[in-house]
Motif scaffolding. Structure first.
Motif, short mmCIF file in Angstrom:
data_model
loop_
_atom_site.label_atom_id
_atom_site.label_comp_id
_atom_site.label_asym_id
_atom_site.label_seq_id
_atom_site.Cartn_x
_atom_site.Cartn_y
_atom_site.Cartn_z
N PHE A 106 -66.72 -24.51 39.42
CA PHE A 106 -66.70 -24.93 38.01
C PHE A 106 -65.39 -25.58 37.62
O PHE A 106 -65.36 -26.43 36.71
CB PHE A 106 -67.06 -23.76 37.10
CG PHE A 106 -68.54 -23.65 36.89
CD1 PHE A 106 -69.19 -24.44 35.96
CD2 PHE A 106 -69.29 -22.80 37.68
CE1 PHE A 106 -70.57 -24.39 35.79
CE2 PHE A 106 -70.67 -22.73 37.53
CZ PHE A 106 -71.31 -23.52 36.58
N ILE A 109 -66.17 -29.02 38.51
CA ILE A 109 -67.15 -29.58 37.56
C ILE A 109 -66.47 -29.93 36.25
O ILE A 109 -66.64 -31.03 35.70
CB ILE A 109 -68.30 -28.58 37.33
CG1 ILE A 109 -69.17 -28.46 38.60
CG2 ILE A 109 -69.17 -29.01 36.14
CD1 ILE A 109 -70.20 -27.34 38.53
N LEU A 144 -70.94 -29.57 29.12
CA LEU A 144 -71.84 -28.95 30.08
C LEU A 144 -73.06 -28.35 29.40
O LEU A 144 -74.16 -28.36 29.96
CB LEU A 144 -71.10 -27.85 30.87
CG LEU A 144 -70.01 -28.31 31.84
CD1 LEU A 144 -69.43 -27.11 32.58
CD2 LEU A 144 -70.55 -29.32 32.82
N LEU A 149 -78.10 -28.20 35.74
CA LEU A 149 -77.35 -27.86 36.94
C LEU A 149 -78.32 -27.60 38.08
O LEU A 149 -79.14 -26.68 37.99
CB LEU A 149 -76.49 -26.62 36.68
CG LEU A 149 -75.69 -26.07 37.86
CD1 LEU A 149 -74.61 -27.05 38.29
CD2 LEU A 149 -75.08 -24.71 37.52
N VAL A 161 -73.06 -19.00 40.85
CA VAL A 161 -72.88 -20.28 40.17
C VAL A 161 -73.95 -20.47 39.10
O VAL A 161 -73.67 -20.92 37.98
CB VAL A 161 -72.90 -21.43 41.20
CG1 VAL A 161 -73.04 -22.79 40.49
CG2 VAL A 161 -71.63 -21.41 42.04
N ALA A 162 -75.19 -20.13 39.44
CA ALA A 162 -76.28 -20.26 38.47
C ALA A 162 -76.03 -19.37 37.25
O ALA A 162 -76.28 -19.79 36.11
CB ALA A 162 -77.60 -19.88 39.13
N GLY A 165 -73.50 -21.00 35.08
CA GLY A 165 -74.12 -22.15 34.43
C GLY A 165 -74.96 -21.76 33.23
O GLY A 165 -74.88 -22.38 32.16
N ARG A 166 -75.76 -20.73 33.38
CA ARG A 166 -76.59 -20.27 32.26
C ARG A 166 -75.71 -19.78 31.11
O ARG A 166 -76.02 -20.02 29.94
CB ARG A 166 -77.53 -19.16 32.73
CG ARG A 166 -78.57 -19.64 33.75
CD ARG A 166 -79.58 -18.54 34.06
NE ARG A 166 -80.45 -18.94 35.16
CZ ARG A 166 -80.32 -18.53 36.43
NH1 ARG A 166 -79.32 -17.67 36.74
NH2 ARG A 166 -81.13 -18.95 37.37
N MET A 170 -76.27 -24.14 30.24
CA MET A 170 -76.89 -25.15 31.08
C MET A 170 -78.30 -24.74 31.48
O MET A 170 -78.61 -23.55 31.58
CB MET A 170 -76.05 -25.37 32.35
CG MET A 170 -74.60 -25.74 32.08
SD MET A 170 -73.62 -25.94 33.59
CE MET A 170 -74.18 -27.56 34.13
N VAL A 172 -80.65 -24.43 34.50
CA VAL A 172 -80.36 -24.26 35.92
C VAL A 172 -81.64 -24.41 36.74
O VAL A 172 -82.65 -23.77 36.46
CB VAL A 172 -79.72 -22.89 36.19
CG1 VAL A 172 -79.52 -22.68 37.69
CG2 VAL A 172 -78.39 -22.78 35.46
N THR A 201 -74.77 -29.00 42.95
CA THR A 201 -73.76 -28.24 43.68
C THR A 201 -74.39 -27.56 44.89
O THR A 201 -75.49 -27.01 44.81
CB THR A 201 -73.06 -27.23 42.74
OG1 THR A 201 -72.08 -26.50 43.47
CG2 THR A 201 -74.03 -26.25 42.11
#
Length: 321
Positions: A106, A109, A144, A149, A161-162, A165-166, A170, A172, A201
């Protein structure tokens, strides 16, 4: 019991690497060239290795070898089939980087999505004074939140990572590598993920199924012109195709922490990209927080101790390839 560590310098000197509990003879080398491997492991019972390659012909000359303890998660530098055939146990490190790699992912990112490096360089070059006002808008800045993602790889790192992201708002998409089938309704097919992702990613191991899984045809499918982030293994991406994908606008930026040859030679295809504001290359340090490395070192010796106690842990088998 003779234990040989072939590339101790891949673990920082400040990291505490305790000795195995049972009686043993310990030999370590800062690094080992390919021509030195055979002689250094010839009489070893246990070999500890991070990135030094152990192919079948080398393993065949280590008649006493019973354990290869890999000081990393990836084992693509070890011929697992040859180890299995010779009765050599292979162990690796697991779940030690579930914070450091996602955080580095991240960081890359954010740096690209908000043009951090580009603006830093512009300020350094005097652009702010030249603009004559409180800000300037030379480079794109995107949120973002609300973006898509695409996470390729559903192991501990991909899932972490997921999760981040959430938390950032984001959408996902989780996907396996190209060609993987039957993952279920919670997963998005690889090709569809390429088409929908704003940021892509990679968190896959490098093996026969994943090597070169992103190249010119895959870049052409990336309809959203995503950022491409690779903190996994360099061989997952055709590195010679990245510059052309940036030029063609198939991707809007790329950040790599890994290359197929490390360190990359001066004629590596990434070297001409380093001056671009939308390309970042870091030197395989996504895994390297102090906390993560100490966890790795502790688990490495735990694996050796488990083997010496007759209860091998974290075994890697040929089918994992």
């Amino acid at each position: 019991m003779k234990i040989v560590f072939l590339d101790r310098a891949t673990v920082p000197p400040q990291t505490v690497l305790r000795q195995p509990a049972l009686a043993h003879e310990w030999t370590e080398y800062p690094s080992t060239r390919p021509t030195e491997v055979v002689e250094r492991i010839r009489d070893a019972d246990i070999v500890i290795v991070n990135k030094v390659k152990l192919p079948a012909d080398v393993l065949a000359q280590a008649s006493r070898l019973r354990l290869v303890a890999v000081a990393a998660t990836g084992t693509d530098n070890v011929d697992l089939a040859a180890c299995h055939a010779r009765g050599i146990v292979v162990s690796n490190i697991r779940n030690y980087a579930t914070h450091t790699v996602p955080e580095h992912t991240f960081a890359l990112i954010f740096a690209l999505r908000r043009s951090i490096c580009a603006y830093r360089d512009a300020v350094r070059a005097g652009r702010w004074q030249e603009a004559g006002q409180f800000c300037f808008f030379d480079h794109p800045i995107r949120d973002l939140a609300g973006s898509t993602l695409g996470v390729i790889g559903d192991g501990a790192l991909g899932q972490s990572v997921a999760h981040i992201g959430r938390a950032l708002g984001m959408r996902v998409l989780m996907s396996g590598h190209k060609g993987r089938q039957g993952q279920g309704r919670l997963y998005t097919p690889f090709e569809e993920t390429l088409r929908q992702a704003d940021i892509l990613t990679l968190h896959c191991p490098l093996n026969a199924h994943t090597r070169g899984m992103i190249s010119t045809p895959e870049f052409a499918q990336m309809a959203q012109k995503p950022l491409l982030i690779n903190t996994a293994r360099g061989g997952l991406v055709d590195e010679s195709a990245v510059g052309a994908a940036l030029d063609a606008g198939h991707i809007s930026g790329a950040a790599f922490d890994v290359t197929s040859v490390e360190p990359p030679p001066h004629n590596h295809p990434f070297m001409p990209l380093l001056a671009r504001p939308n390309f970042i290359l870091t030197p395989h340090v996504a895994w390297a927080s102090s906390e993560a490395i100490q966890t790795l070192a502790d688990q490495l010796i735990d694996n050796v101790d488990a083997f010496l106690n007759g209860k091998p842990a974290n075994q890697v088998h040929p089918k994992a390839m």
